[in-house]
Design an enzyme around this catalytic site. Structure first.
Site, PDB file in Angstrom:
ATOM      1  N   ARG A   1       0.788  -1.288   0.059  1.00 24.13           N
ATOM      2  CA  ARG A   1       0.082  -0.037  -0.040  1.00 24.13           C
ATOM      3  C   ARG A   1       0.852   1.200   0.115  1.00 24.13           C
ATOM      4  O   ARG A   1       0.500   2.218   0.548  1.00 24.13           O
ATOM      5  CB  ARG A   1      -1.037  -0.016   1.195  1.00 24.13           C
TER       6      ARG A   1
ATOM      7  N   SER B   1     -10.716  -1.322   3.974  1.00 22.69           N
ATOM      8  CA  SER B   1      -9.807  -1.548   5.034  1.00 22.69           C
ATOM      9  C   SER B   1      -9.249  -0.544   5.856  1.00 22.69           C
ATOM     10  O   SER B   1      -8.473   0.281   5.087  1.00 22.69           O
ATOM     11  CB  SER B   1      -8.530  -2.780   4.821  1.00 22.69           C
TER      12      SER B   1
ATOM     13  N   GLU C   1      -4.279   2.797   7.089  1.00 24.52           N
ATOM     14  CA  GLU C   1      -4.382   2.791   5.333  1.00 24.52           C
ATOM     15  C   GLU C   1      -4.963   3.897   4.836  1.00 24.52           C
ATOM     16  O   GLU C   1      -4.316   4.506   3.840  1.00 24.52           O
ATOM     17  CB  GLU C   1      -4.699   1.326   5.002  1.00 24.52           C
TER      18      GLU C   1
HETATM   19  C1  LIG Z   1     -15.432  -1.078  -0.582  1.00 22.13           C
HETATM   20  C2  LIG Z   1     -13.985  -0.775  -0.573  1.00 22.13           C
HETATM   21  C3  LIG Z   1     -13.174  -1.746  -0.764  1.00 22.13           C
HETATM   22  C4  LIG Z   1     -11.774  -1.643  -1.113  1.00 22.13           C
HETATM   23  N1  LIG Z   1     -10.989  -2.714  -1.114  1.00 22.13           N
HETATM   24  C5  LIG Z   1      -9.558  -2.555  -1.449  1.00 22.13           C
HETATM   25  C6  LIG Z   1      -8.751  -3.637  -1.741  1.00 22.13           C
HETATM   26  O1  LIG Z   1      -9.239  -4.625  -1.705  1.00 22.13           O
HETATM   27  N2  LIG Z   1      -7.295  -3.422  -2.006  1.00 22.13           N
HETATM   28  C7  LIG Z   1      -7.029  -2.158  -1.838  1.00 22.13           C
HETATM   29  O2  LIG Z   1      -5.755  -2.032  -2.022  1.00 22.13           O
HETATM   30  N3  LIG Z   1      -7.758  -1.190  -1.512  1.00 22.13           N
HETATM   31  C8  LIG Z   1      -9.098  -1.248  -1.251  1.00 22.13           C
HETATM   32  N4  LIG Z   1      -9.924  -0.138  -1.145  1.00 22.13           N
HETATM   33  C9  LIG Z   1      -9.272   1.190  -0.778  1.00 22.13           C
HETATM   34  C10 LIG Z   1      -9.084   1.878  -2.202  1.00 22.13           C
HETATM   35  O3  LIG Z   1     -10.444   1.890  -2.852  1.00 22.13           O
HETATM   36  C11 LIG Z   1      -7.913   1.960  -3.102  1.00 22.13           C
HETATM   37  O4  LIG Z   1      -6.680   2.255  -2.210  1.00 22.13           O
HETATM   38  C12 LIG Z   1      -8.052   2.912  -4.152  1.00 22.13           C
HETATM   39  O5  LIG Z   1      -6.887   2.345  -4.930  1.00 22.13           O
HETATM   40  C13 LIG Z   1      -8.012   4.481  -3.919  1.00 22.13           C
HETATM   41  O6  LIG Z   1      -8.083   5.106  -5.206  1.00 22.13           O
HETATM   42  P1  LIG Z   1      -8.773   6.407  -5.196  1.00 22.13           P
HETATM   43  O7  LIG Z   1      -8.888   6.906  -6.589  1.00 22.13           O
HETATM   44  O8  LIG Z   1     -10.128   6.271  -4.428  1.00 22.13           O
HETATM   45  O9  LIG Z   1      -7.906   7.247  -4.114  1.00 22.13           O
HETATM   46  P2  LIG Z   1      -8.282   8.656  -3.333  1.00 22.13           P
HETATM   47  O10 LIG Z   1      -8.731   7.790  -2.303  1.00 22.13           O
HETATM   48  O11 LIG Z   1      -9.119   9.440  -4.087  1.00 22.13           O
HETATM   49  O12 LIG Z   1      -6.915   9.320  -2.781  1.00 22.13           O
HETATM   50  C14 LIG Z   1      -5.982   8.201  -2.150  1.00 22.13           C
HETATM   51  C15 LIG Z   1      -4.601   8.853  -1.999  1.00 22.13           C
HETATM   52  O13 LIG Z   1      -4.129   9.197  -2.995  1.00 22.13           O
HETATM   53  C16 LIG Z   1      -3.679  10.410  -3.673  1.00 22.13           C
HETATM   54  N5  LIG Z   1      -3.985  10.459  -5.184  1.00 22.13           N
HETATM   55  C17 LIG Z   1      -5.057  10.068  -5.716  1.00 22.13           C
HETATM   56  N6  LIG Z   1      -4.935  10.009  -6.914  1.00 22.13           N
HETATM   57  C18 LIG Z   1      -3.742  10.442  -7.123  1.00 22.13           C
HETATM   58  C19 LIG Z   1      -2.761  10.873  -8.428  1.00 22.13           C
HETATM   59  N7  LIG Z   1      -3.417  10.728  -9.606  1.00 22.13           N
HETATM   60  N8  LIG Z   1      -1.438  11.412  -8.460  1.00 22.13           N
HETATM   61  C20 LIG Z   1      -1.387  11.433  -6.985  1.00 22.13           C
HETATM   62  N9  LIG Z   1      -1.949  11.316  -5.672  1.00 22.13           N
HETATM   63  C21 LIG Z   1      -3.067  11.044  -5.922  1.00 22.13           C
HETATM   64  C22 LIG Z   1      -4.632  11.255  -2.881  1.00 22.13           C
HETATM   65  O14 LIG Z   1      -4.268  12.522  -2.726  1.00 22.13           O
HETATM   66  C23 LIG Z   1      -4.648  10.358  -1.466  1.00 22.13           C
HETATM   67  O15 LIG Z   1      -3.514  10.723  -0.522  1.00 22.13           O
HETATM   68  C24 LIG Z   1     -11.304  -0.506  -1.044  1.00 22.13           C
HETATM   69  C25 LIG Z   1     -12.073   0.864  -0.738  1.00 22.13           C
HETATM   70  C26 LIG Z   1     -13.707   0.668  -0.535  1.00 22.13           C
HETATM   71  C27 LIG Z   1     -14.337   1.560  -0.226  1.00 22.13           C
END
Ligand SMILES: Cc1cc2nc3c(=O)[nH]c(=O)nc-3n(C[C@H](O)[C@H](O)[C@H](O)COP(=O)(O)OP(=O)(O)OC[C@H]3O[C@@H](n4cnc5c(N)ncnc54)[C@H](O)[C@@H]3O)c2cc1C
Length: 320
Positions: free
Chosen positions: A193, A243, A313
């Site tokens: 992560r 998580s 996380e």
């Molecule tokens: C129901 C559910 C299930 C999930 N299951 C998993 C799983 O199985 N495995 C897992 O790893 N995660 C899981 N997640 C967590 C999440 O979906 C992942 O971490 C996902 O990759 C985050 O992407 P996001 O676009 O939503 O990021 P955001 O939440 O929008 O951002 C996360 C971080 O990244 C930064 N960021 C985002 N995009 C960029 C970019 N383009 N450039 C620079 N910085 C950036 C943001 O500033 C922030 O600090 C789950 C979440 C939910 C709600």
């Protein structure tokens, strides 16, 4: 402001939003003042961004970052907000929203055994998986059910079932205040992560991925199987960020929280899910303060019970 810098941040920036110089800079993307962030996150809590900027192309992202540098403006990127907890007072700065407007997928090259795809950061994982599946390109099936953007998934090295996105990344296209650069996978370090090798001021604009041809029926069957596994082990229809804590080495955060007897523990509208102890959920009307208080209680009680201090996380936005 004589040197062109605005220099406002936090509450001052929220107050100043009406006069923010970005609005008179003729930047071609979409700009909004005091935009609520809760609807843009899966936890659905938190206050507004002083300014929300939505670039429609990488060129627009590049000019935006140069302007924000010129004005000395704090900023954060938002993908699908599925790993983010926003403070109740919101964020006193510019939130750069990368969504489907910056979500193009293109095939770069391939030799029959390996295909290189270029995917813009705002593309959702679901859209990418659908695109790859239709064309018989496999290797990303493990991401099914993760609700993030491709950029967010690269930052988080998102993964499941023993696999993670970093293993498919060939390069990242980054944009910073000084312009664009492409960084090859050999110069990046993906771990649990976590991604290292990107400067704090840089935004991931696109990800180059290597996928392999695979029969469409096989891809579909694998995705269906993994989705069923996910549904059997995680709460459904709840507001969460997945998580909440990282698994400590050799153990599972969920197991430790459950062993400390914390399933169902509640602070205001925030609760430790009964189906999966590592899901802290907004059970209706939760505030960010409720979730933070619950997070702290869980950390303290798990440390007291098993001697392990859990690390979140989930990323935080707008907290001191
Ligand atoms: C129901 C559910 C299930 C999930 N299951 C998993 C799983 O199985 N495995 C897992 O790893 N995660 C899981 N997640 C967590 C999440 O979906 C992942 O971490 C996902 O990759 C985050 O992407 P996001 O676009 O939503 O990021 P955001 O939440 O929008 O951002 C996360 C971080 O990244 C930064 N960021 C985002 N995009 C960029 C970019 N383009 N450039 C620079 N910085 C950036 C943001 O500033 C922030 O600090 C789950 C979440 C939910 C709600």
């Amino acid at each position: 402001m004589s040197d062109g810098r605005c220099g406002k941040a936090g509450a001052e920036c929220q107050d100043f939003a009406e006069r923010c110089p970005l609005f008179s800079a003729n930047w071609p993307g979409e700009l909004r003042r005091k935009e609520p962030l809760a609807p843009l996150t899966t936890l659905r809590v938190g206050g507004p961004a002083a300014v929300l900027a939505r670039p429609g192309s990488i060129a627009e992202l590049e000019t935006l970052l140069a302007l924000l540098e010129k004005y000395g403006c704090p900023r954060r990127v938002l993908g699908r907000g599925s790993n983010l907890l926003v403070a109740d007072r919101g964020y006193g700065g510019v939130v750069i929203l990368l969504d489907r407007r910056l979500g193009r997928i293109s095939r770069l090259e391939g030799d029959g055994a390996k295909w290189l795809l270029r995917v813009e950061a705002g593309c959702s994982l679901a859209a990418l998986l659908g695109w790859a599946q239709e064309r018989g390109l496999g290797g990303l099936e493990f991401l099914v059910g993760i609700p993030g953007s491709v950029g967010g998934a690269a930052v988080m090295n998102a993964g499941a079932w023993g696999e993670a996105l970093g293993a498919r990344v060939q390069a990242l296209e980054l944009v910073g205040p000084g312009g664009r650069r492409t960084v090859a996978a050999a110069e990046l370090r993906f771990s649990y992560r976590r991604l290292e090798g990107v400067d704090p001021g840089e935004v991931i604009a696109a990800v180059i991925l290597a996928l392999a041809p695979r029969p469409i029926a096989e891809i579909r069957a694998r995705m269906r199987q993994l989705l069923q596994k996910r549904r059997a082990s995680q709460p459904r229809g709840v507001l969460s960020a997945g998580s909440f804590f990282k698994n400590p080495p050799g153990d599972y955060a969920g197991r430790l929280i459950e062993a400390a007897g914390l399933k169902g523990l509640r602070v205001g509208g925030a609760m430790v899910a009964r189906e999966h102890a590592n899901f802290l959920i907004n059970d209706g009307g939760a505030t960010a303060a409720d979730l933070v208080a619950l997070m702290e209680q869980v950390r303290e009680r798990v440390a007291a019970h098993g001697g392990v201090r859990l690390e979140p996380e989930v990323h935080l936005l707008g907290f001191a």
